[in-house]
Design a protein around this motif. Structure first.
Motif, short mmCIF file in Angstrom:
data_model
loop_
_atom_site.label_atom_id
_atom_site.label_comp_id
_atom_site.label_asym_id
_atom_site.label_seq_id
_atom_site.Cartn_x
_atom_site.Cartn_y
_atom_site.Cartn_z
N PRO A 135 -59.55 79.02 9.62
CA PRO A 135 -60.33 77.78 9.56
C PRO A 135 -61.27 77.59 10.74
O PRO A 135 -60.95 77.97 11.87
CB PRO A 135 -59.25 76.69 9.56
CG PRO A 135 -58.04 77.34 8.99
CD PRO A 135 -58.10 78.77 9.47
N SER A 136 -62.41 76.99 10.47
CA SER A 136 -63.40 76.70 11.52
C SER A 136 -64.37 75.67 10.98
O SER A 136 -64.72 75.71 9.80
CB SER A 136 -64.17 77.98 11.89
OG SER A 136 -65.29 77.66 12.69
N THR A 137 -64.81 74.77 11.82
CA THR A 137 -65.93 73.90 11.47
C THR A 137 -67.13 74.29 12.31
O THR A 137 -68.15 74.77 11.81
CB THR A 137 -65.57 72.41 11.69
OG1 THR A 137 -64.54 72.07 10.77
CG2 THR A 137 -66.77 71.51 11.45
N ARG A 138 -67.01 74.10 13.66
CA ARG A 138 -68.23 74.23 14.47
C ARG A 138 -68.65 75.67 14.73
O ARG A 138 -69.86 75.97 14.75
CB ARG A 138 -68.16 73.40 15.75
CG ARG A 138 -67.26 73.75 16.82
CD ARG A 138 -66.42 72.59 17.30
NE ARG A 138 -65.32 72.44 16.38
CZ ARG A 138 -64.96 71.29 15.83
NH1 ARG A 138 -65.59 70.19 16.15
NH2 ARG A 138 -63.97 71.24 14.98
N THR A 139 -67.72 76.59 14.91
CA THR A 139 -68.15 77.96 15.21
C THR A 139 -68.86 78.55 13.99
O THR A 139 -69.96 79.11 14.11
CB THR A 139 -66.93 78.82 15.60
OG1 THR A 139 -66.19 78.14 16.60
CG2 THR A 139 -67.37 80.17 16.15
N ARG A 140 -68.25 78.40 12.81
CA ARG A 140 -68.86 78.96 11.60
C ARG A 140 -70.22 78.32 11.32
O ARG A 140 -71.22 79.02 11.12
CB ARG A 140 -67.91 78.74 10.41
CG ARG A 140 -68.45 79.27 9.10
CD ARG A 140 -67.41 79.16 7.99
NE ARG A 140 -67.09 77.79 7.65
CZ ARG A 140 -67.83 77.02 6.83
NH1 ARG A 140 -68.94 77.49 6.29
NH2 ARG A 140 -67.45 75.79 6.57
N ARG A 164 -64.41 85.67 12.50
CA ARG A 164 -63.16 85.10 13.05
C ARG A 164 -61.99 85.59 12.21
O ARG A 164 -62.10 85.70 10.99
CB ARG A 164 -63.20 83.57 13.03
CG ARG A 164 -61.87 82.94 13.41
CD ARG A 164 -61.92 81.44 13.50
NE ARG A 164 -62.67 81.02 14.68
CZ ARG A 164 -62.77 79.74 15.07
NH1 ARG A 164 -62.17 78.79 14.37
NH2 ARG A 164 -63.45 79.42 16.14
N HIS A 171 -62.33 84.02 22.63
CA HIS A 171 -63.36 83.27 21.89
C HIS A 171 -64.60 83.30 22.81
O HIS A 171 -64.95 82.31 23.43
CB HIS A 171 -62.87 81.84 21.66
CG HIS A 171 -63.63 81.06 20.63
ND1 HIS A 171 -64.88 81.43 20.16
CD2 HIS A 171 -63.31 79.91 19.97
CE1 HIS A 171 -65.28 80.55 19.27
NE2 HIS A 171 -64.35 79.62 19.14
N GLN A 220 -67.50 80.69 22.58
CA GLN A 220 -67.08 79.35 23.03
C GLN A 220 -67.08 79.31 24.56
O GLN A 220 -67.52 78.33 25.18
CB GLN A 220 -65.68 79.03 22.50
CG GLN A 220 -65.12 77.70 22.97
CD GLN A 220 -65.77 76.49 22.31
OE1 GLN A 220 -66.02 76.51 21.11
NE2 GLN A 220 -66.04 75.44 23.06
N PRO A 274 -62.72 72.06 23.68
CA PRO A 274 -63.45 72.96 22.77
C PRO A 274 -63.58 72.38 21.36
O PRO A 274 -64.43 72.83 20.59
CB PRO A 274 -62.59 74.23 22.77
CG PRO A 274 -61.22 73.78 23.15
CD PRO A 274 -61.41 72.61 24.07
N LEU A 275 -62.74 71.39 21.04
CA LEU A 275 -62.66 70.80 19.70
C LEU A 275 -62.19 71.86 18.70
O LEU A 275 -62.40 73.03 18.93
CB LEU A 275 -63.99 70.18 19.28
CG LEU A 275 -64.52 69.06 20.18
CD1 LEU A 275 -65.81 68.48 19.57
CD2 LEU A 275 -63.50 67.95 20.39
N PRO A 276 -61.55 71.50 17.60
CA PRO A 276 -61.29 70.14 17.21
C PRO A 276 -60.23 69.47 18.09
O PRO A 276 -59.29 70.14 18.53
CB PRO A 276 -60.76 70.28 15.77
CG PRO A 276 -60.13 71.64 15.73
CD PRO A 276 -60.98 72.49 16.63
N1 CP Z 1 -64.18 75.28 19.05
C1 CP Z 1 -63.96 75.88 17.87
O1 CP Z 1 -63.74 77.09 17.80
O2 CP Z 1 -64.00 75.04 16.80
P1 CP Z 1 -63.82 75.49 15.28
O3 CP Z 1 -62.40 75.95 15.12
O4 CP Z 1 -64.14 74.28 14.46
O5 CP Z 1 -64.77 76.62 15.01
#
Ligand code: CP
Length: 336
Positions: A55-60, A108, A136, A139, A273-275
């Motif tokens: 799972p990923s939001t911002r990296t993807r 990833r 990462h 990041q 780094p979020l989330p």
């Molecule tokens: N910081 C980071 O890797 O966020 P995601 O898991 O949303 O990609």
């Protein structure tokens, strides 16, 4: 790293200070495109294979956005279950196939070392978007870029920085990669705050000490720290042997305005780094910090686009051509 063109980006260990400076100077040039003041088609016709098996939001999305902002196209696959890896296909075969469809790949995967294994089969450059608890690198670069910008605002530099890292330092790959990058600078002070069981891996502590930096390891927030940066992390529950084990640590290190005021300076920059886990039982970074001007978490996510644009431009050898392929933006935009 003497040249980026055609090379994989798998680990922060590939970077020296010159390489970091180059990435950051190219990233600065990307700001007008990210802010939609101008656009560029320098990667018109190029294809990014964006492969996210975890799972990923911002990296993807920021990898995809960065490539689109340079004029390229993005093809994605998300989740292990939706790929032929679920049918037993090897990373090598997957890489041979997908590198035939792409000019560059971002990936990833939940297993440490998997992205490097994939890169061995790839005919195009591969960028590591996170491999298990290992690394990462993009990041870490965007975190470092953010630290540099935030410190500049406070008339400071990364040399001499005091950073407090808090939370799950064992499984949190972002703190592993960031610590290694910070070791390239001078006189950095690391205060590492975590439950003993979730302490930073010994090999990173050794790297910090061997590079001559100051290191303080503790299991609690102590007094008023003179940290420049407070880097909070999430309990990486997906990497624990069981949910019960993760539950033991959830909510152990919360940061809200009152805790921040007690333990940090009025200018300490807050990063994550979020989330962030905003469920009541965790809530490691409280919403009551949202209006604190030192909260840099959304500046970090914006900076991620700049850094990833820079890495694509450098890896595909177009970093000096971006402005030659510039066009006007004709739609309404309020990003400037
Ligand atoms: N910081 C980071 O890797 O966020 P995601 O898991 O949303 O990609």
């Amino acid at each position: 790293m003497s040249s980026f063109t055609g090379n994989h980006i798998l680990s922060v260990s590939q970077f020296d200070r010159d390489a970091i400076d180059l990435v950051f100077s190219v990233a600065e040039c990307m700001e007008p495109y990210a802010k939609r003041q101008k656009r560029t088609t320098v990667l018109d016709g190029a294809i990014l294979g964006n492969l996210f098996f975890e799972p990923s939001t911002r990296t993807r999305v920021s990898f995809g956005t960065a490539f689109n902002l340079l004029g390229g196209e993005v093809r994605e696959t998300t989740g292990m279950a939706n790929s032929a890896l679920a049918k037993g296909e090897s990373l090598y075969d997957t890489a041979r196939v997908l590198s035939g469809y792409s000019d560059i790949i971002a990936m990833r995967h939940p297993a440490a070392g998997s992205v490097s294994e994939f890169a061995e089969g790839s005919r195009v450059p591969v960028i590591n978007g996170g491999d298990g608890a290992n690394e990462h690198p993009t990041q870490a670069l965007l975190d470092l870029f953010t630290i540099k910008r935030e410190l500049q605002y406070n008339h400071k530099s990364i040399d001499g920085l005091h950073i407090a890292m808090i939370g799950d330092l064992r499984y949190g790959r972002t703190v592993h990669s960031l610590s290694k990058l910070l070791c390239l600078f001078k006189n950095v002070r690391f205060t590492l705050i975590s439950p003993t069981e979730l302490a930073m891996p010994q090999y990173i502590l050794d790297t910090i000490e061997n590079a001559g930096h100051s290191l303080h390891v503790t299991d609690q927030l102590e007094g008023n720290m003179d940290a420049d940066i407070c880097y909070q992390t999430r309990i990486q529950e997906e990497r624990f042997p069981s949910q019960e084990e993760a539950n033991k640590y959830r909510g152990k290190f919360r940061l809200n305005q009152s805790i921040y005021t007690r333990h940090f300076q009025s200018k300490t920059v807050i990063m994550h780094p979020l989330p962030r886990d905003s469920r009541t039982e965790a809530n490691e970074l409280d919403n009551d910090l949202n209006l604190n001007p030192n909260l840099a978490i959304f500046r970090q996510t914006d900076n991620g686009v700049l850094v990833r644009m820079a890495l694509f431009a450098l890896t595909l050898g177009v970093e000096n051509l971006v402005s030659q392929y510039e066009k006007d933006v004709i739609w309404y935009s309020n990003k400037s």
